[in-house]
Each structure stands twice: as C-alpha cells, then as structure tokens.
Design a protein around this motif. Structure first.
Motif, PDB file in Angstrom:
ATOM      1  N   GLY A  91       0.657  -1.362   0.078  1.00  9.84           N
ATOM      2  CA  GLY A  91      -0.052   0.050  -0.060  1.00  9.84           C
ATOM      3  C   GLY A  91       0.768   1.130   0.099  1.00  9.84           C
ATOM      4  N   ALA A  92       2.073   1.220   0.159  1.00 12.42           N
ATOM      5  CA  ALA A  92       3.076   2.309  -0.162  1.00 12.42           C
ATOM      6  C   ALA A  92       2.919   3.432   0.813  1.00 12.42           C
ATOM      7  N   LEU A  93       2.194   3.084   2.096  1.00 12.20           N
ATOM      8  CA  LEU A  93       2.159   4.132   3.125  1.00 12.20           C
ATOM      9  C   LEU A  93       3.624   4.517   3.799  1.00 12.20           C
ATOM     10  N   THR A  94       4.261   3.604   3.988  1.00 13.18           N
ATOM     11  CA  THR A  94       5.715   3.687   4.725  1.00 13.18           C
ATOM     12  C   THR A  94       6.652   3.339   3.562  1.00 13.18           C
ATOM     13  N   GLN A  95       6.511   2.729   2.621  1.00 14.92           N
ATOM     14  CA  GLN A  95       7.639   2.437   1.533  1.00 14.92           C
ATOM     15  C   GLN A  95       6.951   1.950   0.336  1.00 14.92           C
ATOM     16  N   PRO A  96       7.722   2.254  -0.863  1.00 14.13           N
ATOM     17  CA  PRO A  96       7.072   1.991  -2.285  1.00 14.13           C
ATOM     18  C   PRO A  96       6.842   0.286  -2.247  1.00 14.13           C
ATOM     19  N   ASP A  97       5.811  -0.004  -3.124  1.00 11.46           N
ATOM     20  CA  ASP A  97       5.652  -1.369  -3.229  1.00 11.46           C
ATOM     21  C   ASP A  97       6.759  -2.072  -4.124  1.00 11.46           C
ATOM     22  N   TRP A  98       6.787  -3.269  -3.866  1.00 13.44           N
ATOM     23  CA  TRP A  98       7.801  -4.106  -4.550  1.00 13.44           C
ATOM     24  C   TRP A  98       9.223  -3.284  -5.023  1.00 13.44           C
TER      25      TRP A  98
END
Length: 285
Positions: free
Chosen positions: A88-95
C-alpha cells in the motif's frame, strides 16, 4: 424666506447624517455577519481537516514483520534484510527492495530475529490478503556470488495458506478496531517457523493484535485460531511481572480491563497448553 431656507438646509444635513449613520450601521452589521460566517466556515473546515487526518491515521494498521537466517545456509547481505511487497506504499514503495526499510535485530527478545514495522492501509474487506516477501539485500537476485537474494522457494508448501502460488508470502489484515499486529517469524526462504533461543514461540496463530492501543479503560486482544486450540493470556508489565491472567479458551479474543493497572508499557502474552507463546506491546495511558 431666509429662515425657511436655513431650516431646509439644516433638515437636509440631518437627513444626510442619518443616512450616513444608517449606512455605517449597515456596513458594520454586514461585516459582523460576514465575520461570523467566515469563522463558522473555518471551524467547520478545520473539523473536516481534523476528521480527515484522524480517518487517515485510523484507516491503517502497523504490521510487525519478522524473519531469521538461523537454521539456513544464508549469510546476511551487507545491505541488510528487508521486506517488500504489495503493502500500500504508506511507509515505503511497493515491490522495491532498494527503497525498503532495513530490518533490525529484535533485541532483547532475540539475537537472530530481524524485524521491521510497516504501516499498511486498512482495506474494506478484512479477508483481503497482502503479498510480500523477504529480501536478503537491496535488490532482486538469486544470491549467487554474493548478490542479493529474494525468497523464491516459499510458494504453495507453506501451511495455513501463508503463501501463494507465485512464491509470495501473504497475510490477512487484522479487523478494525485493531491498529497493530505481529506476524510469526519464519526462516528465510522456508515455511519453517523459528523459535527464539530459550523460548518456544507460538505458531498456532497467524497474527496477534491489540485495540485500542494505547488504551485507557480497556482493550481487546485479537488473534487467529485456525486449529481451534486452547489459548490463555497473560498481561506482563515492563519489569517482566505477570499482573493479570486469563484462562484457557478456544475463543479468538480476550478483553483486558484496566482496573488498577498503572499507566505504562505492557505486553499481552498469548500462550497455548504446550507453553509456546507470542507477545505484543501495548500502552496504558
């Protein structure tokens, strides 16, 4: 005749003064009314912003991920262990392993368990799953020649649907109102749970959560119980003393009342009849 003219001009002057006073009073009332509505607008707008901020804060869950290299042939990469996935990219980008947080040792609980807490968005459907995998390094790779290595052998063999057919690990988000959860620790690139040295870690649950956290009067401790085992709960203070205990049950939650407990840091320790346990922090305000 002159007297009448003087009276006429005086009367006209009074009328102008009265008109000016009337206009000034009208402008004053108009400005006060505008000020009132503007103040009301800002109050409502501020409440909307505060509500939106609270909703954003409430509509997320802090997930504690844990992995170990112990019991494997792996050596920690110079760039550290990380977790990445569709989070969900709230803390860090996905994948994106290179942008993922570096996991740290879960001291003093263990000298071999690496952990990181990541905030993920709360999804409308509680049974929706999040995909992720652990990476030994800051990039995708097979580990050959000292390059980073991502998990590739997990896949279908993991028990209780803890992974999917693509080799990604998965977890189901804890239901509201819980705002944090802890995942079991696994050995890197395996489906084998890991128990910290000197302890027997509970692996009959897929997550453990407390809500609300912090609490004031009481909190609910949530967990899964896929094998319908008996579990008990201990409330432990920050000095290691058990200050509250709840007996064995097959239920999937305990209600912890504050009662006489003082404000501070506590642990909710879930355990089964074999002595295996899993703990999560919570705060009493």
């Amino acid at each position: 005749m002159l007297k009448n003219k003087i009276f006429f001009f005086k009367s006209l002057s009074f009328q102008r003064i009265a008109l000016n006073l009337h206009l000034e009073l009208f402008n004053l009332l108009f400005n006060l009314k505008a000020l009132f509505f503007m103040k009301k607008f800002y109050i409502v707008f501020g409440m909307m912003l505060a509500g939106a901020g609270a909703m954003q804060a409430q509509d997320s869950v802090s997930v504690k991920f844990r992995v170990t290299l112990k019991g494997t042939t792996k050596v920690k990469h110079a760039t550290g262990l990380r977790v990445t996935g569709a989070l969900g990219a709230l803390t860090q980008p996905d994948w994106n392993p290179s942008a993922a947080k570096v996991m740290v040792l879960d001291s003093p609980v263990s000298d071999s368990i690496y952990t990181v807490t990541i905030k993920v968005p709360r999804r409308a459907a509680p049974n929706d799953t999040f995909e992720f995998k652990y990476v030994n390094g800051d990039n995708w790779g097979d580990g050959a020649g000292g390059v980073p290595e991502d998990e590739r052998a997990v896949g279908v063999p993991c028990k209780r649907a803890n992974a999917d057919a693509f080799g990604n690990r998965i977890f189901k988000q804890v239901a509201a109102p819980a705002t944090s959860m802890i995942l079991p620790c696994y050995r890197f690139n395996t489906c084998t749970p890991y128990y910290a040295t000197g302890t027997a870690e509970l692996n009959s649950v897929d997550f453990l959560a407390v809500a609300p956290n912090p609490m004031t009067d009481g909190a609910r401790v949530f967990f899964t119980n896929p094998t319908n085992e008996l579990h008990a709960l201990d409330v432990v203070n920050n000095t290691g003393q058990v200050v509250r205990s709840y007996g064995f049950t097959t239920n999937t939650e305990f209600m912890v009342e504050r009662g006489s407990l003082a404000a501070g840091l506590y642990f909710a320790r879930l355990r089964n009849q074999e002595g295996q346990s899993l703990s999560i922090k919570f705060v009493i305000e």
